[in-house]
Write an enzyme that holds these catalytic residues in place. Sequence first.
Site, mmCIF file in Angstrom:
data_model
loop_
_atom_site.group_PDB
_atom_site.id
_atom_site.type_symbol
_atom_site.label_atom_id
_atom_site.label_comp_id
_atom_site.label_asym_id
_atom_site.label_seq_id
_atom_site.Cartn_x
_atom_site.Cartn_y
_atom_site.Cartn_z
ATOM 1 N N ARG A 35 0.828 -1.214 0.000
ATOM 2 C CA ARG A 35 0.000 0.000 0.000
ATOM 3 C C ARG A 35 0.861 1.263 0.000
ATOM 4 N NH1 ARG A 35 -4.055 -1.955 4.670
ATOM 5 N NH2 ARG A 35 -2.164 -3.081 5.250
ATOM 6 N N SER A 138 5.857 -16.582 15.182
ATOM 7 C CA SER A 138 4.600 -16.520 15.945
ATOM 8 C C SER A 138 4.563 -17.669 16.945
ATOM 9 C CB SER A 138 3.414 -16.666 14.983
ATOM 10 O OG SER A 138 2.208 -16.877 15.699
ATOM 11 N N TYR A 151 -1.016 -21.723 8.478
ATOM 12 C CA TYR A 151 -0.408 -20.509 9.071
ATOM 13 C C TYR A 151 0.660 -20.913 10.089
ATOM 14 C CZ TYR A 151 0.413 -16.281 11.678
ATOM 15 O OH TYR A 151 1.043 -15.218 12.289
ATOM 16 N N GLU A 187 -3.933 -5.168 12.369
ATOM 17 C CA GLU A 187 -4.934 -5.487 11.333
ATOM 18 C C GLU A 187 -4.956 -6.991 11.034
ATOM 19 O OE1 GLU A 187 -4.391 -2.888 7.947
ATOM 20 O OE2 GLU A 187 -4.349 -1.137 9.248
HETATM 21 P P1 NDP Z 1 -0.953 -6.376 9.895
HETATM 22 O O1 NDP Z 1 -1.986 -6.967 9.006
HETATM 23 O O2 NDP Z 1 -1.315 -5.181 10.707
HETATM 24 O O3 NDP Z 1 0.343 -6.022 9.028
HETATM 25 C C1 NDP Z 1 0.828 -6.893 8.039
HETATM 26 C C2 NDP Z 1 1.824 -6.173 7.143
HETATM 27 O O4 NDP Z 1 2.316 -7.110 6.177
HETATM 28 C C3 NDP Z 1 1.188 -5.023 6.385
HETATM 29 O O5 NDP Z 1 2.081 -3.932 6.371
HETATM 30 C C4 NDP Z 1 1.034 -5.571 4.977
HETATM 31 O O6 NDP Z 1 1.184 -4.528 4.029
HETATM 32 C C5 NDP Z 1 2.223 -6.531 4.897
HETATM 33 N N1 NDP Z 1 2.039 -7.549 3.868
HETATM 34 C C6 NDP Z 1 1.163 -8.580 3.854
HETATM 35 N N2 NDP Z 1 1.253 -9.252 2.700
HETATM 36 C C7 NDP Z 1 2.211 -8.630 1.959
HETATM 37 C C8 NDP Z 1 2.758 -8.837 0.678
HETATM 38 N N3 NDP Z 1 2.347 -9.842 -0.115
HETATM 39 N N4 NDP Z 1 3.727 -7.996 0.224
HETATM 40 C C9 NDP Z 1 4.159 -6.973 1.001
HETATM 41 N N5 NDP Z 1 3.682 -6.735 2.235
HETATM 42 C C10 NDP Z 1 2.726 -7.541 2.699
HETATM 43 O O7 NDP Z 1 -0.472 -7.559 10.838
HETATM 44 P P2 NDP Z 1 0.691 -7.677 11.954
HETATM 45 O O8 NDP Z 1 1.434 -6.426 12.098
HETATM 46 O O9 NDP Z 1 0.067 -8.278 13.144
HETATM 47 O O10 NDP Z 1 1.586 -8.787 11.271
HETATM 48 C C11 NDP Z 1 2.979 -8.645 11.057
HETATM 49 C C12 NDP Z 1 3.629 -10.004 11.207
HETATM 50 O O11 NDP Z 1 3.454 -10.456 12.538
HETATM 51 C C13 NDP Z 1 3.068 -11.101 10.318
HETATM 52 O O12 NDP Z 1 4.130 -11.873 9.827
HETATM 53 C C14 NDP Z 1 2.185 -11.911 11.261
HETATM 54 O O13 NDP Z 1 2.065 -13.242 10.849
HETATM 55 C C15 NDP Z 1 2.986 -11.794 12.531
HETATM 56 N N6 NDP Z 1 2.283 -12.032 13.785
HETATM 57 C C16 NDP Z 1 1.158 -11.332 14.123
HETATM 58 C C17 NDP Z 1 0.529 -11.580 15.350
HETATM 59 C C18 NDP Z 1 -0.724 -10.903 15.739
HETATM 60 O O14 NDP Z 1 -1.456 -11.468 16.590
HETATM 61 N N7 NDP Z 1 -1.032 -9.729 15.248
HETATM 62 C C19 NDP Z 1 1.127 -12.503 16.325
HETATM 63 C C20 NDP Z 1 2.291 -13.197 15.833
HETATM 64 C C21 NDP Z 1 2.856 -12.934 14.645
HETATM 65 P P3 NDP Z 1 0.316 -4.315 2.681
HETATM 66 O O15 NDP Z 1 -1.014 -4.942 2.911
HETATM 67 O O16 NDP Z 1 0.287 -2.827 2.505
HETATM 68 O O17 NDP Z 1 1.129 -5.002 1.627
HETATM 69 C C1 8X3 Z 2 -0.640 -14.722 15.342
HETATM 70 C C2 8X3 Z 2 -0.959 -15.270 16.676
HETATM 71 O O1 8X3 Z 2 -2.282 -17.057 17.908
HETATM 72 O O2 8X3 Z 2 -3.408 -15.816 16.136
HETATM 73 O O3 8X3 Z 2 0.482 -15.317 14.803
HETATM 74 O O4 8X3 Z 2 -1.768 -17.455 15.587
HETATM 75 S S1 8X3 Z 2 -2.151 -16.458 16.554
#
Ligand code: NDP
Ligand code: 8X3
Length: 252
Positions: A35, A138, A151, A187
Amino acid sequence: MDKIVMITGASSGFGKGCARRFARAGYSLILIARRLERLKQLQQELGGPQKVHIIPLDVREKKAVQTSLKKIPAAFSKISILINNAGLALGLEASQEANLEDWETMIDTNIKGLVYFTRMILPGMVERKEGYIINIGSVAGNWPYWGGNVYGATKAFVRHFSLNLRNDVLGKNIRVTNIEPGLAETEFSIVRFKGDDKRAKTVYKGTQPLTAEDIAEIVFWVSNLPAHVNINTLEVMPTNQAWGPLEIHREG
Ligand code: NDP
Ligand code: 8X3
């Protein structure tokens, strides 16, 4: 010269939190996500093009990743820290019902995207004998849960890849850490439930989840430990989260 940190998935959640945290400490940033508008806003907020280089990119596009990373301006080319954060979960269905395309998207983003960036950025770090790769895994990579299937498996890959990387770069003054967060409100659930805000909110209802700022602070902390200290894996949950019992199916 300011240290340079590259963050994938910087348009939201943990990535955006890390961008703000590292900018506050004076780092220059390379921010990556699809984005563009969000990246531009963040660039403006955090010091403009002199301090923040943005690359609108889908991390699944191998050729685009390779081309874009080769074109990074000289002022941003010596990357000290790569935060491999871009990722997502899609769906929570059992394997026998899950959408195969969703599985592919998770594998392509969480595994292949992370591998593309690592492979592109690591040689420069090895050459300079300086660098730090921080992967965002994660708890789902450690603990199975209903509907976690692919996942969780992608995050188990991230965990093991991170550990193996440590061996490959031993003696090169490069650190590798896998950060493994639990429940965190970003998100993430809106994406997982494909825009169903109401369902996403129920995930966090009545509890105090981790925040993007919590994770950014941890990422910043590990990266500022003395160079001889390597945190291999760091699992973090909100205080209100723990493990469930092993499931037992009983007939009748
Ligand atoms: P968000 O959805 O808030 O952020 C995800 C980010 O990843 C966005 O900036 C998005 O940007 C980017 N993204 C996703 N797909 C693509 C792509 N194909 N190319 C480029 N950028 C991409 O989620 P989180 O901040 O929570 O997630 C970040 C990481 O943390 C992930 O790897 C998630 O699996 C991990 N995680 C999250 C947890 C949670 O509970 N929130 C817990 C554990 C791990 P855009 O859409 O603009 O491309
Ligand atoms: C994100 C945390 O517990 O939703 O990685 O898988 S959980």
